[in-house]
Design an enzyme around this catalytic site. Sequence first.
Site, short mmCIF file in Angstrom:
data_model
loop_
_atom_site.label_atom_id
_atom_site.label_comp_id
_atom_site.label_asym_id
_atom_site.label_seq_id
_atom_site.Cartn_x
_atom_site.Cartn_y
_atom_site.Cartn_z
N ASN A 61 -9.66 27.00 22.62
CA ASN A 61 -10.24 27.10 21.28
C ASN A 61 -11.57 27.84 21.45
O ASN A 61 -12.55 27.28 21.92
CB ASN A 61 -10.46 25.69 20.73
CG ASN A 61 -11.00 25.70 19.31
OD1 ASN A 61 -11.36 26.75 18.78
ND2 ASN A 61 -11.08 24.53 18.71
N ARG B 115 -5.96 28.53 19.71
CA ARG B 115 -6.16 28.20 18.31
C ARG B 115 -6.77 29.43 17.63
O ARG B 115 -7.76 29.97 18.10
CB ARG B 115 -7.13 27.04 18.19
CG ARG B 115 -7.46 26.75 16.77
CD ARG B 115 -8.59 25.79 16.64
NE ARG B 115 -8.87 25.59 15.24
CZ ARG B 115 -10.04 25.21 14.78
NH1 ARG B 115 -11.03 24.97 15.60
NH2 ARG B 115 -10.21 25.05 13.49
N HIS C 235 -6.98 23.42 8.83
CA HIS C 235 -6.56 22.18 9.51
C HIS C 235 -5.03 22.04 9.53
O HIS C 235 -4.51 20.93 9.64
CB HIS C 235 -7.12 20.91 8.82
CG HIS C 235 -8.61 20.77 8.90
ND1 HIS C 235 -9.37 20.36 7.83
CD2 HIS C 235 -9.47 20.95 9.92
CE1 HIS C 235 -10.65 20.32 8.17
NE2 HIS C 235 -10.74 20.67 9.44
N LEU D 69 -10.29 13.75 7.67
CA LEU D 69 -11.71 13.56 7.36
C LEU D 69 -12.51 13.60 8.65
O LEU D 69 -12.64 12.58 9.35
CB LEU D 69 -11.92 12.23 6.63
CG LEU D 69 -11.02 11.97 5.40
CD1 LEU D 69 -11.32 10.59 4.80
CD2 LEU D 69 -11.19 13.05 4.33
N ASN E 176 -15.91 16.23 10.49
CA ASN E 176 -17.08 16.93 10.01
C ASN E 176 -16.68 17.87 8.89
O ASN E 176 -17.27 17.90 7.83
CB ASN E 176 -17.68 17.75 11.15
CG ASN E 176 -18.93 17.13 11.64
OD1 ASN E 176 -19.69 16.54 10.86
ND2 ASN E 176 -19.17 17.23 12.93
N ARG F 246 -20.97 20.50 4.41
CA ARG F 246 -20.46 21.45 3.41
C ARG F 246 -20.30 20.76 2.06
O ARG F 246 -19.87 19.61 2.00
CB ARG F 246 -19.10 22.01 3.85
CG ARG F 246 -19.20 23.00 4.99
CD ARG F 246 -17.84 23.47 5.43
NE ARG F 246 -17.70 23.36 6.86
CZ ARG F 246 -16.54 23.27 7.51
NH1 ARG F 246 -15.40 23.30 6.84
NH2 ARG F 246 -16.52 23.17 8.81
N ASP G 44 -23.68 12.73 10.05
CA ASP G 44 -22.83 11.84 10.84
C ASP G 44 -22.61 10.52 10.10
O ASP G 44 -23.57 9.84 9.74
CB ASP G 44 -23.49 11.60 12.21
CG ASP G 44 -22.52 10.95 13.16
OD1 ASP G 44 -21.95 9.89 12.82
OD2 ASP G 44 -22.31 11.50 14.26
N ARG H 24 -21.69 7.73 11.08
CA ARG H 24 -22.24 6.52 11.72
C ARG H 24 -23.65 6.27 11.24
O ARG H 24 -24.03 5.13 10.96
CB ARG H 24 -22.20 6.66 13.25
CG ARG H 24 -20.80 6.51 13.81
CD ARG H 24 -20.72 6.95 15.23
NE ARG H 24 -20.73 8.41 15.31
CZ ARG H 24 -20.23 9.10 16.31
NH1 ARG H 24 -19.70 8.49 17.34
NH2 ARG H 24 -20.25 10.42 16.31
N GLY I 227 -11.79 9.58 9.36
CA GLY I 227 -10.53 8.94 8.97
C GLY I 227 -10.02 7.96 10.00
O GLY I 227 -9.45 6.92 9.68
N GLU I 228 -10.25 8.28 11.28
CA GLU I 228 -9.75 7.39 12.34
C GLU I 228 -10.67 6.21 12.60
O GLU I 228 -10.22 5.17 13.08
CB GLU I 228 -9.59 8.20 13.65
CG GLU I 228 -8.44 9.20 13.60
CD GLU I 228 -8.49 10.21 14.74
OE1 GLU I 228 -9.02 9.90 15.80
OE2 GLU I 228 -7.99 11.33 14.54
N GLU J 262 -4.91 18.09 17.94
CA GLU J 262 -4.60 19.49 17.69
C GLU J 262 -4.24 20.23 18.99
O GLU J 262 -3.39 21.10 18.99
CB GLU J 262 -5.78 20.18 16.98
CG GLU J 262 -5.85 19.75 15.52
CD GLU J 262 -7.20 19.97 14.87
OE1 GLU J 262 -8.16 19.26 15.24
OE2 GLU J 262 -7.30 20.83 13.99
P1 ADP Z 1 -14.98 17.89 13.65
O1 ADP Z 1 -14.62 18.37 12.29
O2 ADP Z 1 -16.28 18.44 14.16
O3 ADP Z 1 -13.85 17.95 14.65
P2 ADP Z 1 -14.72 15.01 13.96
O4 ADP Z 1 -13.27 14.89 13.61
O5 ADP Z 1 -15.12 14.77 15.37
O6 ADP Z 1 -15.33 16.36 13.43
O7 ADP Z 1 -15.52 13.98 13.04
C1 ADP Z 1 -16.89 13.79 13.13
C2 ADP Z 1 -17.25 12.59 12.24
O8 ADP Z 1 -16.49 11.45 12.71
C3 ADP Z 1 -18.72 12.17 12.30
O9 ADP Z 1 -19.22 12.00 10.98
C4 ADP Z 1 -18.71 10.83 12.99
O10 ADP Z 1 -19.59 9.93 12.40
C5 ADP Z 1 -17.31 10.32 12.79
N1 ADP Z 1 -16.94 9.52 13.97
C6 ADP Z 1 -16.51 10.00 15.15
N2 ADP Z 1 -16.32 8.96 16.02
C7 ADP Z 1 -16.65 7.84 15.38
C8 ADP Z 1 -16.67 6.45 15.72
N3 ADP Z 1 -16.30 6.02 16.93
N4 ADP Z 1 -17.05 5.57 14.77
C9 ADP Z 1 -17.40 5.99 13.52
N5 ADP Z 1 -17.41 7.28 13.15
C10 ADP Z 1 -17.04 8.20 14.04
#
Ligand code: ADP
Length: 397
Positions: free
Chosen positions: A7, A91, A180, A209, A211, A241, A283, A285, A333-334, A384
Site C-alpha cells: 500500500n 492497493r 473502501h 468506521l 479515521n 473530514r 481519535d 478514544r 466500528g470494531e 484489507e
Molecule cells: P484508518 O482509516 O486510518 O485506517 P482506523 O480504522 O485505524 O483508521 O481507525 C482509527 C480510529 O479507530 C481512531 O479514531 C481510534 O480511536 C479508533 N480505534 C482504534 N483502535 C481502538 C481501540 N482499541 N479502542 C477504541 N478505539 C479505537
Amino acid sequence: MEVLVINCGSSSLKFQLINSDSEKVLAKGLCERIGIDGSSITYQSDNCPKFTKGIDMPTHNEAISAVIGALTDKDTGVISDMDEVKAVGHRVVHGGEFFKESAVVTEDVIEKIKQCNYLAPLHNPANIIGIKACMKIMKNTPNVVVFDTAFHQTMPEEAYLYAIPRKYYDENKIRRYGFHGTSHSFVSKRVAEIMDKPYDKLKTIVCHLGNGASICAVENGKSVDTSMGLTPLAGVMMGTRSGDIDPGIIEVIAKNEGKDISEITNMLNKKSGIAGLSEVSSDFRDITKAIEEGNEKAKVALQAYVRTVVRFIGAYVAVMNGVDDIVFTAGVGENNSLVREAVCNSLGYLGIKLDTEANKKRGEEVMISTPDSKVKVYVVPTNEELAIARETVNLLK
Ligand code: ADP
C-alpha cells in the site's frame, strides 16, 4: 504461496508478506519519509520483534529494496530468496470506470490508472510509483492491482449520478465512485458466511468506521449505494473530514475569510469532522475520554457523528427496501461500543435489539444483537491486506 501486499503513499509504503494457503502474516512493516531526510523502515515478523531502522530512501526503489532486505535478512527474514514471493498485490485507490474488478498489471493497466490520476491526485500517482518500483526490482514477479473503487462499480446510474449538468459526467466522469470497496466486499462476504446465508440473497449495510468512514448498501452481493463520492470527503462525518455539507458553505467561508478553494478543501479534509467539531481530537478514544470527563463539545460532536451514521443507515434501508443485517468494521466500528450502542439505539424501529454484553467486546467477530432481533447486527474486523492477497492469488490462478 507467498504474496507481498503493498500500500504505497507519496512518502510511505506499507507492506505485508502473507502466505496465501495458511493466510498467515509472515512479516509486516512500513517505510516512512521516502524522498525526505530521515527515512526509516519499521519491520516485524514471527522471529523478530518490531524494530525501526534508518535507511536512506531517496525514492520508492530504495524502499522496495529495504523491504526485500528485511524479508530475506538472515536474522530478521522469513524467506531465503525473493523468488519465494510469487506475486505482489497493490492497493490502488482510484480505478475510475475502467476497473470493475482487480487486474494483472500490464502497460495498458498502468496507463489506465494514470488516466484516473486527476480523480485521486494524492494517491494514484504514488500507487503507480510503487508498482513501477516492484516491476523494476522484482523483474519476474507478477503484479496485481486491487482498487478501492472497483466493488462500487455495480451501483446503478441513479445512485452514482450527481444532479449537476450532465456534461460533467459525460465529459469528465464526475460521478460518485465510493471507496473502501475492498473492505466493504470482504466484510459483507464474511458476514454472509457467519450467518450461513447465501451472499447473493442478503441485504447488508456495512459501516466502515475508521479515521475515514463510509457506509455501503450491499444487495444480493453487489454494492448498490455508498456514502463516499467522487472523493473520500463525502458521506458520514469522519475523524478530520466533514463528510456531506451544504456546498453553499464553501462560498460563504471563502468570502468571509478571503480563502481560496484549495484552502477550504484542505480545511474540510483535515480540520473538520469530529476533530473540528469537538475541538478535542480526531481519535475516538480521546473523544470517549473527554465525554467521561464532562466535555460538552465532545458529547455533542459524538451525537452529531452518530446521527450522520444513522441517517445513512435509514437511507440505505429505504434504497434496498429492507435490510437483513448491519455490520460494523474498522477502528471505531470494531472497538467503540459507545458508538455502536448509540447507533443501534436509534434503530429500534427496525426491530433491532442490542445485546449489551456482547457489544462490550472489541476487535473480534461477534453478533451484538440478541437472537430475537429482527435485523442482525455484527462486528466483523476488516482485513484489507488479506483481501488483496486473496484477489491476487485468484487472478493469477
Ligand atoms: P484508518 O482509516 O486510518 O485506517 P482506523 O480504522 O485505524 O483508521 O481507525 C482509527 C480510529 O479507530 C481512531 O479514531 C481510534 O480511536 C479508533 N480505534 C482504534 N483502535 C481502538 C481501540 N482499541 N479502542 C477504541 N478505539 C479505537
